[in-house]
Design an enzyme around this catalytic site. Sequence first.
Site, short mmCIF file in Angstrom:
data_model
loop_
_atom_site.label_atom_id
_atom_site.label_comp_id
_atom_site.label_asym_id
_atom_site.label_seq_id
_atom_site.Cartn_x
_atom_site.Cartn_y
_atom_site.Cartn_z
N ASP A 38 38.99 32.56 16.47
CA ASP A 38 38.55 31.10 16.29
C ASP A 38 38.91 30.23 17.49
O ASP A 38 39.93 30.40 18.06
CB ASP A 38 39.16 30.39 15.09
CG ASP A 38 38.71 31.01 13.71
OD1 ASP A 38 37.79 32.02 13.84
OD2 ASP A 38 39.46 30.84 12.89
N TYR A 66 50.48 37.61 14.41
CA TYR A 66 50.20 36.30 14.41
C TYR A 66 51.74 35.40 14.36
O TYR A 66 52.55 35.66 13.45
CB TYR A 66 49.12 35.55 13.76
CG TYR A 66 47.97 36.33 13.69
CD1 TYR A 66 46.87 35.43 14.45
CD2 TYR A 66 47.57 37.31 12.85
CE1 TYR A 66 45.70 36.32 14.62
CE2 TYR A 66 46.36 38.21 12.98
CZ TYR A 66 45.37 37.43 13.80
OH TYR A 66 44.04 38.12 13.85
N ASP A 80 42.03 24.69 7.53
CA ASP A 80 42.82 24.48 8.43
C ASP A 80 42.65 23.02 8.64
O ASP A 80 41.97 22.30 8.22
CB ASP A 80 42.59 25.28 9.76
CG ASP A 80 41.17 25.04 10.02
OD1 ASP A 80 40.78 23.74 10.26
OD2 ASP A 80 40.53 26.00 10.54
N ARG A 173 44.36 31.78 7.47
CA ARG A 173 43.80 30.70 6.77
C ARG A 173 44.08 30.78 5.32
O ARG A 173 44.49 29.96 4.54
CB ARG A 173 42.81 30.22 7.28
CG ARG A 173 42.60 29.29 8.58
CD ARG A 173 41.21 28.95 9.07
NE ARG A 173 40.42 30.39 9.16
CZ ARG A 173 39.12 30.38 8.63
NH1 ARG A 173 38.59 29.28 8.26
NH2 ARG A 173 38.44 31.51 9.18
#
Length: 301
Positions: A38, A66, A80, A173
């Site tokens: 993203d 991550y 987010d 997310r």
Amino acid sequence: MNGVIVINKPENYTSFDVVAVVRKLTGQRKIGHTGTLDPNATGVLPILLGNATKAQDIVPNHDKSYTAKFRLGITTDTLDIWGKVISECGKTAAKEEVLQALENFRGEIEQLPPMYSAIKVNGQRLYDLARQGKEIERKPRKVTVYSLELEDFDEESQSGTLSISCSKGTYIRTIIDDLGKMLGMGAVMTELCRTEACGYKLADSITLDNARELAEKGEISGHIMQTESLFESYRKIYVSEAQSKRFSNGGELDMARTALSRSKPEDKEKIRVCDRQGKFLGLGIADNESNQLKIFKLFLS
């Protein structure tokens, strides 16, 4: 140029933006990447150059890792911090409550893909529909979370950091949003860095600024890893000059006349094939019925 250059993607760049920059710096027209990040995310983005683009659909390792920051007590339309705020909650959670809730997100889990995602439904990207104010029914998908650790959590700000290793298709997310739902107070992701993808780590990456400097000095090729590095999880064999020529021309090899005679591969196992000088020719696939190593994919320049 052929091979892989791993970029530490900066914030506010799309993955396509990074590809465009690297194309200009390397002069390589055949170029791609192994998985979208993203725009607001940072971290490992492997860029495929030249013959490495042939690997785009057959990369064996799609697991990713991550580091994600989150905040409890708020929800947004994008899940987010960059989205439109939907709700805020004055409730707070203790660190022990967060740790207990995270137990539900390890192993094989089901996720509902967010509307703001690149998944296509009936030919349309979900994020395009979301931007039109539309929400459609999505089916939950199974993903695997190999590890999920709470690195830190500040009870005063209700903010923390997660370290996550997971399978392809996992939405961080969504894990955070589901965590907020489980705690009854909502949650949003506030920062995301991909620390590993396709077997490459942040330590293997360079920034776009680094890449620009190297290109100006004519040294960028020194940071391009061989295409073969995408397939390090496969066993490797070296073949003779005659076998190399045959394989490169699309001919199958008699496994009894290769190193595979000493350690029989599993049927349909993929094998890295190199010549005696170590040049990567491509991937073979074992056919145990015929005892032949057949062509799976060639990576000749």
